[in-house]
Motif scaffolding. Structure first.
Motif, PDB file in Angstrom:
ATOM      1  N   ARG A   1       7.509  15.259  -2.211  1.00  0.00           N
ATOM      2  CA  ARG A   1       7.024  16.119  -3.309  1.00  0.00           C
ATOM      3  C   ARG A   1       7.417  17.577  -3.042  1.00  0.00           C
ATOM      4  O   ARG A   1       7.832  18.288  -3.953  1.00  0.00           O
ATOM      5  N   SER A   2       7.296  17.988  -1.807  1.00  0.00           N
ATOM      6  CA  SER A   2       7.638  19.381  -1.502  1.00  0.00           C
ATOM      7  C   SER A   2       9.154  19.618  -1.695  1.00  0.00           C
ATOM      8  O   SER A   2       9.573  20.632  -2.258  1.00  0.00           O
ATOM      9  N   ILE A   3       9.983  18.657  -1.247  1.00  0.00           N
ATOM     10  CA  ILE A   3      11.434  18.842  -1.364  1.00  0.00           C
ATOM     11  C   ILE A   3      11.877  18.893  -2.826  1.00  0.00           C
ATOM     12  O   ILE A   3      12.725  19.693  -3.220  1.00  0.00           O
ATOM     13  N   ILE A   4      11.304  18.004  -3.653  1.00  0.00           N
ATOM     14  CA  ILE A   4      11.793  17.953  -5.038  1.00  0.00           C
ATOM     15  C   ILE A   4      11.006  18.886  -5.967  1.00  0.00           C
ATOM     16  O   ILE A   4      11.232  18.918  -7.171  1.00  0.00           O
ATOM     17  N   GLY A   5      10.018  19.609  -5.384  1.00  0.00           N
ATOM     18  CA  GLY A   5       9.321  20.621  -6.161  1.00  0.00           C
ATOM     19  C   GLY A   5       8.265  20.069  -7.101  1.00  0.00           C
ATOM     20  O   GLY A   5       7.995  20.654  -8.145  1.00  0.00           O
ATOM     21  N   LEU A   6       7.634  18.934  -6.731  1.00  0.00           N
ATOM     22  CA  LEU A   6       6.496  18.431  -7.511  1.00  0.00           C
ATOM     23  C   LEU A   6       5.253  19.093  -6.943  1.00  0.00           C
ATOM     24  O   LEU A   6       4.946  18.936  -5.765  1.00  0.00           O
TER      25      LEU A   6
ATOM     26  N   GLU B   1       0.838  -1.210   0.000  1.00  0.00           N
ATOM     27  CA  GLU B   1       0.000   0.000   0.000  1.00  0.00           C
ATOM     28  C   GLU B   1       0.871   1.257   0.000  1.00  0.00           C
ATOM     29  O   GLU B   1       0.627   2.204  -0.750  1.00  0.00           O
ATOM     30  N   ALA B   2       1.915   1.233   0.828  1.00  0.00           N
ATOM     31  CA  ALA B   2       2.823   2.389   0.904  1.00  0.00           C
ATOM     32  C   ALA B   2       3.558   2.561  -0.424  1.00  0.00           C
ATOM     33  O   ALA B   2       3.727   3.684  -0.919  1.00  0.00           O
ATOM     34  N   ARG B   3       4.008   1.447  -0.994  1.00  0.00           N
ATOM     35  CA  ARG B   3       4.698   1.509  -2.287  1.00  0.00           C
ATOM     36  C   ARG B   3       3.781   2.150  -3.337  1.00  0.00           C
ATOM     37  O   ARG B   3       4.187   3.046  -4.084  1.00  0.00           O
ATOM     38  N   ASP B   4       2.500   1.692  -3.372  1.00  0.00           N
ATOM     39  CA  ASP B   4       1.570   2.213  -4.384  1.00  0.00           C
ATOM     40  C   ASP B   4       1.291   3.693  -4.187  1.00  0.00           C
ATOM     41  O   ASP B   4       1.285   4.462  -5.151  1.00  0.00           O
ATOM     42  N   LEU B   5       1.102   4.091  -2.925  1.00  0.00           N
ATOM     43  CA  LEU B   5       0.778   5.521  -2.742  1.00  0.00           C
ATOM     44  C   LEU B   5       1.992   6.404  -3.029  1.00  0.00           C
ATOM     45  O   LEU B   5       1.864   7.499  -3.580  1.00  0.00           O
TER      46      LEU B   5
ATOM     47  N   ASP C   1       2.325   6.615  -6.839  1.00  0.00           N
ATOM     48  CA  ASP C   1       1.334   7.572  -7.349  1.00  0.00           C
ATOM     49  C   ASP C   1       1.815   8.996  -7.125  1.00  0.00           C
ATOM     50  O   ASP C   1       1.766   9.843  -8.017  1.00  0.00           O
ATOM     51  N   ALA C   2       2.304   9.251  -5.916  1.00  0.00           N
ATOM     52  CA  ALA C   2       2.729  10.616  -5.574  1.00  0.00           C
ATOM     53  C   ALA C   2       3.952  11.048  -6.380  1.00  0.00           C
ATOM     54  O   ALA C   2       4.118  12.223  -6.705  1.00  0.00           O
ATOM     55  N   MET C   3       4.832  10.080  -6.704  1.00  0.00           N
ATOM     56  CA  MET C   3       6.056  10.413  -7.448  1.00  0.00           C
ATOM     57  C   MET C   3       5.815  10.387  -8.958  1.00  0.00           C
ATOM     58  O   MET C   3       6.633  10.868  -9.729  1.00  0.00           O
ATOM     59  N   GLY C   4       4.713   9.734  -9.368  1.00  0.00           N
ATOM     60  CA  GLY C   4       4.483   9.543 -10.806  1.00  0.00           C
ATOM     61  C   GLY C   4       5.473   8.551 -11.388  1.00  0.00           C
ATOM     62  O   GLY C   4       5.856   8.649 -12.559  1.00  0.00           O
ATOM     63  N   THR C   5       5.914   7.586 -10.575  1.00  0.00           N
ATOM     64  CA  THR C   5       6.846   6.571 -11.068  1.00  0.00           C
ATOM     65  C   THR C   5       6.208   5.192 -10.939  1.00  0.00           C
ATOM     66  O   THR C   5       5.225   5.013 -10.209  1.00  0.00           O
TER      67      THR C   5
END
Ligand code: PLP
Length: 400
Positions: A394-399, A310-314, A317-321
């Motif tokens: 996401r915040s650190i890498i600017g997504l 579940e953590a991997r999937d979320l 999704d958040a990284m778009g990878t």
């Protein structure tokens, strides 16, 4: 910047984890529940009350208690197990017992834990043997390509193949049973590095039948730091000796008559005066971890795997990878690519801690110049912690 930290699971109360840290890296060093630490303190106090009594008399039965508890968990005969300080030491003891000759070959893979490979390397260099490092596939990866990558390197000079049950930084659950079978059919001995083994995924030593296997108690079994098991197949125990010899090494017969065990057990059970409490609490850890769920450790392992997916999937999704390893090749650890080309993994780890109070394992991607986060949920984690982590990255890498 201050953030409201997400709550861990209610079982976090059983641990002594820092409440001001979102601890998402069980896989590196584990975490020990309060009950196990208390049991360790009680053992320590008992030893200090009469050290003579402990080291001369009580130690043997106390270690047998842990040996039996662990044997039940990984389906091994208790007498085929001994304790060492960690998986690295387990590997070092095995390689020291292989009579390597010039021209022999030892096979490992590029994804094995560096310390384990280093011990193989030194032994091969000293003996004039060749260390073959298999270039395992990565993203895409599947069982067949892993099997053929290793089996294709086996020759009639191959003495030993070492591989992990679950690789460290890349978190690949290797096809252990198939590999062991195929290697044994070719007459090659196997060393299974199950550092991520007991309490991590179901293990069945009798069915898998490796020649040697080592695995940590201080990771997924949540035992005290400084204890791993070493399994040696019955056929190989005669003459298998610890790297550190103790008092009875050259006068074994009366010693094993007194301690009532094999020379293999006897020599590893006492290797000079040291802190044996990490070995003694293995039995307490099996009991404590099992008490966290009605379904015992088997149920906990299923829950950890489900949370990992579940953590991997979320996070994906958040990284778009995309997931990097098929689900069938995962235990409760998985890596997720972070789309930040060129970013140093250490920088991301440090920023997660400094700005968001997240302790996470960030590793390099062997297939590119992006970092990866390795998740490894244990009973004290909650899925909210991974959502918080996804937002933080996401915040650190600017997504946006
Ligand atoms: C696959 C693997 N093998 C060996 C080790 C080494 O374990 P230890 O530090 O307990 O020796 C690790 C540690 O993370 C690991 O992941």
């Amino acid at each position: 910047m201050t953030h409201t930290l997400p709550s861990p699971s209610s079982l976090a109360q059983q641990f002594v984890l820092d409440p001001d840290v979102v601890y998402l890296n069980h896989g590196s060093f584990g975490a020990c529940p309060r009950a196990v630490l208390d049991a360790q303190s009680a053992h320590r106090e008992r030893i200090e009350r009469d050290a003579m009594r402990f080291y001369i008399y009580d130690l043997w039965g106390d270690i047998d208690r842990s040996r039996s508890a662990l044997g039940g968990l990984i389906n091994a005969d208790a007498e085929d197990l001994v304790f060492v300080s960690n998986a690295t030491s387990g590997v070092a003891n095995v390689i020291a017992n292989i009579d390597l000759r010039p021209g022999d070959q030892v096979i490992t893979t590029r994804f094995e834990y560096p310390a384990c490979n280093n011990n193989l390397r030194r032994a091969c260099e000293q003996a004039g043997a060749e260390l073959v490092v298999v270039d395992l596939p990565w993203n895409p990866i599947d069982e067949e390509s892993v099997l053929s990558a290793i089996m294709d390197r086996v020759t009639d000079r191959t003495r030993l193949v070492m591989f992990s049950l679950i690789t460290s930084a890349t978190a690949i659950r290797m096809p252990a049973e198939r590999l062991i079978n195929e290697l044994h059919e070719r007459g090659v001995e196997t060393l299974l590095d199950a550092a991520h083994g007991p309490g991590c995924v179901p293990m069945d030593i009798k069915a898998w039948n490796p020649t040697y296997c080592t695995g940590n108690a201080h990771k997924w079994l949540c035992s005290a730091k400084g204890c791993a098991f070493l399994y040696v197949h019955k056929d190989k125990q005669d003459g298998f000796r610890p790297v550190i010899l103790s008092n009875d090494a050259y006068d074994m017969e009366p010693a094993i008559a007194r301690s009532d065990r094999s020379a293999f057990n006897h020599e590893f059970d006492y290797m000079g005066t040291d802190d044996r409490t990490p070995m003694l609490v293995v039995a307490d850890a099996v009991e404590t971890l099992g008490s966290f769920s009605e379904g015992g450790i088997a149920e906990l392992m299923r829950r950890n795997l489900a949370m990992c997916l579940e953590a991997r999937d979320l996070l994906c999704d958040a990284m778009g990878t995309a997931p990097m390893v098929p689900d069938s090749m995962l235990g409760p650890l998985a890596t997720i690519e972070v789309p930040a080309p060129g970013m140093d993994p250490r920088t991301l780890r440090e920023r997660l801690m400094e700005e968001f109070r997240i302790e996470a394992m960030i590793v390099p991607n062997p297939g590119g110049d992006t970092p990866m986060i390795r998740v490894s949920p244990q009973v004290y984690n909650s899925i909210e912690q991974y959502r918080y982590c996804a937002d933080a990255i996401r915040s650190i890498i600017g997504l946006s």
